[in-house]
Design an enzyme around this catalytic site. Structure first.
Site, PDB file in Angstrom:
ATOM      1  N   ARG A  81      53.610  52.791  45.971  1.00 14.84           N
ATOM      2  CA  ARG A  81      53.709  52.829  44.016  1.00 14.84           C
ATOM      3  C   ARG A  81      55.317  53.121  44.524  1.00 14.84           C
ATOM      4  NH1 ARG A  81      50.299  51.379  41.022  1.00 14.84           N
ATOM      5  NH2 ARG A  81      47.617  51.514  41.852  1.00 14.84           N
ATOM      6  N   ALA A  93      42.108  50.313  40.954  1.00 16.72           N
ATOM      7  CA  ALA A  93      41.852  50.447  39.921  1.00 16.72           C
ATOM      8  C   ALA A  93      42.817  48.990  39.870  1.00 16.72           C
ATOM      9  CB  ALA A  93      43.419  51.936  38.913  1.00 16.72           C
ATOM     10  N   GLU A 110      37.944  44.639  40.341  1.00 19.36           N
ATOM     11  CA  GLU A 110      39.190  45.184  41.187  1.00 19.36           C
ATOM     12  C   GLU A 110      38.659  45.415  42.212  1.00 19.36           C
ATOM     13  OE1 GLU A 110      41.972  45.355  40.099  1.00 19.36           O
ATOM     14  OE2 GLU A 110      42.632  44.405  38.832  1.00 19.36           O
ATOM     15  N   GLU A 114      39.433  45.168  45.426  1.00 17.73           N
ATOM     16  CA  GLU A 114      40.934  45.974  46.651  1.00 17.73           C
ATOM     17  C   GLU A 114      39.966  46.258  47.311  1.00 17.73           C
ATOM     18  OE1 GLU A 114      43.013  48.364  43.942  1.00 17.73           O
ATOM     19  OE2 GLU A 114      43.440  47.180  42.629  1.00 17.73           O
ATOM     20  N   GLU A 160      49.918  44.965  47.717  1.00 14.94           N
ATOM     21  CA  GLU A 160      47.973  45.179  47.942  1.00 14.94           C
ATOM     22  C   GLU A 160      47.745  44.797  48.837  1.00 14.94           C
ATOM     23  OE1 GLU A 160      45.800  43.834  44.943  1.00 14.94           O
ATOM     24  OE2 GLU A 160      46.461  44.892  43.756  1.00 14.94           O
TER      25      GLU A 160
END
Length: 226
Positions: A81, A93, A110, A114, A160
């Site tokens: 992040r 998320a 999602e 993910e 990601e």
């Protein structure tokens, strides 16, 4: 207590519930249009003779998924992040940025994209307004059960691209929250909510999913979006 305060207290519903409370909007200005969300300034007629400006982020909204398996393990991902300069352990998320896509469908998508897992069942675990003083974001967190791996491969880009997934015992994840080792707000809320559901099950012996709302439960509203 003044007479005005007493009158205000009498008009507040006895049940704990956040209530719509629209105020007159005198003016709205979009200060910045961003890649994902915008910055706006509203001039609000709050009460007779009371007017003020508020600047805040106009957010698209988001969903998150806490997946749990039959061994009471939860599925976490580790993701970089940039704003906080950390790689954080989180639950999957994503933004509600596809027009017309229902929130529970977005959440299921999602989770699969993910983590490579899909949910057999989805229930609404909780709803969040992470920072209502600074943005209008709403997040719905779903509880996914009967989770199974998919055979699909997904291309992951940007942050990601380095996602790491891990199944963690719920008790271990909650301990990490209480010790300050997991700090993502949505993840913290979801883990503690599931822990509360589990504790209720232990005390009452009832099916914990019976306390939860269905996946299609009405989503939170954001004033001024219509």
């Amino acid at each position: 207590m003044s007479a005005e305060d007493a009158q205000r207290e009498r008009t507040v519903p006895q049940q704990l519930r956040d209530e719509p409370d629209p105020r007159q909007l005198a003016h709205r200005e979009v200060l910045h249009r961003g890649m994902v969300w915008d910055l706006v300034r509203d001039t609000v007629d709050f009460a007779p003779g009371v007017r003020f400006d508020r600047e805040y982020v106009w957010h698209t909204g988001a969903v998150a998924v806490l997946a749990v398996d039959g061994q009471d393990r939860v599925l976490l991902i580790r993701q970089y992040r940039h704003p906080v300069g950390h790689s954080l352990w989180e639950i999957p998320a994503g933004l509600l940025d596809l027009d017309g896509e229902p929130p529970h469908v977005a959440a299921a998508r999602e989770l699969t994209e993910e983590t490579g897992y899909e949910a057999g069942q989805l229930h609404t675990l909780l709803d969040l307004r992470p920072s209502p003083g600074g943005n209008d974001e709403v997040i719905r967190v779903y509880l996914a059960t009967e989770v199974r791996e998919t055979q699909d491969d997904f291309e992951r880009t940007d942050e990601e691209a380095e996602l790491v997934t891990r199944w963690v015992p719920l008790s271990e994840a909650v301990a990490a929250v209480l010790e300050g080792r997991i700090t993502n707000g949505t993840t913290v809320s979801a883990l503690l909510a599931l822990q509360s559901v589990r504790a209720s099950q232990d005390r009452q012996g009832a099916d914990p999913l019976g306390r939860l709302r269905p996946a299609e439960a009405p989503f939170l509203t954001r004033p001024g979006r219509d």
